[in-house]
Write a protein that holds these residues in place. Structure first.
Motif, PDB file in Angstrom:
ATOM      1  N   VAL A   6      -9.418 -36.991 -14.710  1.00 17.50           N
ATOM      2  CA  VAL A   6      -9.417 -37.876 -13.543  1.00 17.50           C
ATOM      3  C   VAL A   6      -8.096 -37.659 -12.809  1.00 17.50           C
ATOM      4  N   GLN A   7      -8.171 -37.514 -11.501  1.00 15.21           N
ATOM      5  CA  GLN A   7      -6.968 -37.424 -10.685  1.00 15.21           C
ATOM      6  C   GLN A   7      -6.897 -38.648  -9.775  1.00 15.21           C
ATOM      7  N   ARG A   8      -5.699 -39.245  -9.686  1.00 16.38           N
ATOM      8  CA  ARG A   8      -5.438 -40.307  -8.707  1.00 16.38           C
ATOM      9  C   ARG A   8      -4.574 -39.682  -7.633  1.00 16.38           C
ATOM     10  N   ILE A   9      -5.090 -39.638  -6.405  1.00 14.87           N
ATOM     11  CA  ILE A   9      -4.386 -38.988  -5.299  1.00 14.87           C
ATOM     12  C   ILE A   9      -4.391 -39.897  -4.072  1.00 14.87           C
ATOM     13  N   ARG A  21     -18.321 -43.932 -22.412  1.00 14.75           N
ATOM     14  CA  ARG A  21     -19.448 -44.723 -22.901  1.00 14.75           C
ATOM     15  C   ARG A  21     -20.544 -44.719 -21.850  1.00 14.75           C
ATOM     16  N   GLY A  22     -21.742 -45.048 -22.289  1.00  9.53           N
ATOM     17  CA  GLY A  22     -22.892 -45.032 -21.397  1.00  9.53           C
ATOM     18  C   GLY A  22     -23.254 -43.614 -21.006  1.00  9.53           C
ATOM     19  N   SER A  23     -24.271 -43.493 -20.195  1.00  8.21           N
ATOM     20  CA  SER A  23     -24.629 -42.175 -19.684  1.00  8.21           C
ATOM     21  C   SER A  23     -24.925 -42.302 -18.203  1.00  8.21           C
ATOM     22  N   GLY A  24     -24.530 -41.280 -17.473  1.00  8.81           N
ATOM     23  CA  GLY A  24     -24.688 -41.279 -16.022  1.00  8.81           C
ATOM     24  C   GLY A  24     -23.722 -40.295 -15.401  1.00  8.81           C
ATOM     25  N   THR A  25     -23.295 -40.582 -14.205  1.00 10.03           N
ATOM     26  CA  THR A  25     -22.456 -39.673 -13.423  1.00 10.03           C
ATOM     27  C   THR A  25     -21.176 -39.269 -14.142  1.00 10.03           C
ATOM     28  N   LEU A  26     -20.531 -40.204 -14.848  1.00 10.72           N
ATOM     29  CA  LEU A  26     -19.239 -39.898 -15.484  1.00 10.72           C
ATOM     30  C   LEU A  26     -19.363 -39.222 -16.851  1.00 10.72           C
ATOM     31  N   THR A  27     -20.567 -39.054 -17.362  1.00 12.26           N
ATOM     32  CA  THR A  27     -20.760 -38.484 -18.699  1.00 12.26           C
ATOM     33  C   THR A  27     -20.034 -37.148 -18.914  1.00 12.26           C
ATOM     34  N   PRO A  28     -20.121 -36.180 -17.990  1.00 13.57           N
ATOM     35  CA  PRO A  28     -19.464 -34.883 -18.237  1.00 13.57           C
ATOM     36  C   PRO A  28     -17.976 -34.828 -17.886  1.00 13.57           C
ATOM     37  N   VAL A  29     -17.421 -35.921 -17.362  1.00 17.43           N
ATOM     38  CA  VAL A  29     -16.043 -35.901 -16.836  1.00 17.43           C
ATOM     39  C   VAL A  29     -15.021 -35.692 -17.952  1.00 17.43           C
ATOM     40  N   THR A  30     -14.062 -34.781 -17.701  1.00 15.18           N
ATOM     41  CA  THR A  30     -12.995 -34.479 -18.654  1.00 15.18           C
ATOM     42  C   THR A  30     -11.606 -34.830 -18.097  1.00 15.18           C
ATOM     43  N   GLY A  82     -23.727 -47.397 -15.228  1.00 19.02           N
ATOM     44  CA  GLY A  82     -23.477 -47.660 -16.648  1.00 19.02           C
ATOM     45  C   GLY A  82     -22.561 -46.662 -17.324  1.00 19.02           C
ATOM     46  N   SER A  83     -22.201 -45.585 -16.636  1.00 17.53           N
ATOM     47  CA  SER A  83     -21.280 -44.622 -17.241  1.00 17.53           C
ATOM     48  C   SER A  83     -19.844 -45.072 -17.020  1.00 17.53           C
ATOM     49  N   ALA A  84     -18.981 -44.765 -18.001  1.00 15.59           N
ATOM     50  CA  ALA A  84     -17.584 -45.180 -17.922  1.00 15.59           C
ATOM     51  C   ALA A  84     -16.707 -44.212 -18.693  1.00 15.59           C
ATOM     52  N   VAL A  85     -15.460 -44.086 -18.256  1.00 13.99           N
ATOM     53  CA  VAL A  85     -14.477 -43.273 -18.975  1.00 13.99           C
ATOM     54  C   VAL A  85     -13.167 -44.047 -19.066  1.00 13.99           C
ATOM     55  N   VAL A  86     -12.404 -43.725 -20.115  1.00 13.17           N
ATOM     56  CA  VAL A  86     -11.049 -44.239 -20.303  1.00 13.17           C
ATOM     57  C   VAL A  86     -10.129 -43.029 -20.233  1.00 13.17           C
ATOM     58  N   GLY A  87      -9.043 -43.143 -19.482  1.00 15.59           N
ATOM     59  CA  GLY A  87      -8.134 -42.024 -19.313  1.00 15.59           C
ATOM     60  C   GLY A  87      -6.795 -42.237 -19.980  1.00 15.59           C
ATOM     61  N   LYS A  88      -6.102 -41.104 -20.199  1.00 10.24           N
ATOM     62  CA  LYS A  88      -4.738 -41.099 -20.731  1.00 10.24           C
ATOM     63  C   LYS A  88      -3.919 -40.191 -19.815  1.00 10.24           C
ATOM     64  N   ALA A  89      -2.841 -40.747 -19.223  1.00 10.89           N
ATOM     65  CA  ALA A  89      -2.027 -39.984 -18.279  1.00 10.89           C
ATOM     66  C   ALA A  89      -1.369 -38.794 -18.953  1.00 10.89           C
ATOM     67  N   ILE A  90      -1.493 -37.621 -18.297  1.00 10.08           N
ATOM     68  CA  ILE A  90      -0.872 -36.403 -18.823  1.00 10.08           C
ATOM     69  C   ILE A  90      -0.014 -35.698 -17.781  1.00 10.08           C
ATOM     70  N   LEU A 117      -1.596 -39.201 -10.215  1.00  4.97           N
ATOM     71  CA  LEU A 117      -1.725 -38.982 -11.650  1.00  4.97           C
ATOM     72  C   LEU A 117      -2.803 -37.965 -11.998  1.00  4.97           C
ATOM     73  N   LYS A 118      -2.617 -37.354 -13.143  1.00 10.98           N
ATOM     74  CA  LYS A 118      -3.665 -36.559 -13.800  1.00 10.98           C
ATOM     75  C   LYS A 118      -3.880 -37.218 -15.153  1.00 10.98           C
ATOM     76  N   LEU A 119      -5.129 -37.577 -15.444  1.00  6.96           N
ATOM     77  CA  LEU A 119      -5.462 -38.233 -16.706  1.00  6.96           C
ATOM     78  C   LEU A 119      -6.549 -37.439 -17.414  1.00  6.96           C
ATOM     79  N   GLU A 120      -6.396 -37.299 -18.722  1.00  7.66           N
ATOM     80  CA  GLU A 120      -7.481 -36.680 -19.468  1.00  7.66           C
ATOM     81  C   GLU A 120      -8.367 -37.797 -20.001  1.00  7.66           C
ATOM     82  N   VAL A 121      -9.664 -37.526 -20.091  1.00  3.91           N
ATOM     83  CA  VAL A 121     -10.597 -38.524 -20.595  1.00  3.91           C
ATOM     84  C   VAL A 121     -10.419 -38.617 -22.105  1.00  3.91           C
ATOM     85  N   ALA A 122     -10.077 -39.830 -22.560  1.00  8.95           N
ATOM     86  CA  ALA A 122      -9.845 -40.073 -23.987  1.00  8.95           C
ATOM     87  C   ALA A 122     -11.117 -40.578 -24.668  1.00  8.95           C
TER      88      ALA A 122
END
Length: 167
Positions: free
Chosen positions: A132-135, A121-130, A91-99, A113-118
């Protein structure tokens, strides 16, 4: 006989082991010094493109959205879609913005890519994420011309997504 059976089994086990580790160090443009890994997943899906009129007045493929399944240890754990959004089964989710970005390994590979969390929503594993890297991208680029505005085409891709938090 044993070797004939062992090789495919070992290959399958290696494929299911999980995401590959990124080359150290990562390119500066996508590095996240001082951040620690929360989760690393592998994605399999497609980059979707739409035929649109470009600035020069000609029709060209324009990136529209990703559509991918997020996998961990061979099991589906979430999905990746337009936003860009990453949503886990917990149920945890994040939306990113490419930086930041760095080229993929070949001309056919979408960039790392390197994306910052914009937002989140929800709570779970992604809650503390600031961050995201796409590699480790493979495929995803679409080349060639399009003939009709509004047409869609997809290009298969895979990548590893690393979710980080500030330490």
């Amino acid at each position: 006989m044993f070797m004939k059976l062992a090789a495919p089994c070992l290959f399958l086990l290696a494929a299911m082991a999980g995401p590959a580790v990124a080359a150290d160090p990562l390119p500066d443009a996508i590095a996240a010094p001082g951040e620690s890994v929360v989760l690393s997943v592998h994605a399999e899906g497609a980059q979707v493109y739409e035929c649109k009129t470009a600035a020069d007045g000609k029709l060209a493929w324009a990136f529209r959205e990703p559509v991918a399944t997020l996998l961990s240890e061979g099991k589906t754990v979430g999905r990746h879609y337009a936003g860009p959004n990453w949503e886990l089964a917990d149920g945890s989710a994040v939306v990113g913005k490419a930086i930041g970005n760095a080229p993929g390994a070949t001309a056919a590979d979408i960039p790392w890519l390197k994306l910052e969390v914009a937002s989140r929503r929800g709570s779970g594993t992604l809650t503390p994420v600031t961050t995201v890297q796409r590699i480790n991208t493979h495929g995803g680029k679409l080349e060639g011309s399009c003939d009709k505005a509004g047409d869609f085409k997809s290009a298969p891709y895979s990548a590893d997504y690393v979710f980080l938090k500030k330490s």
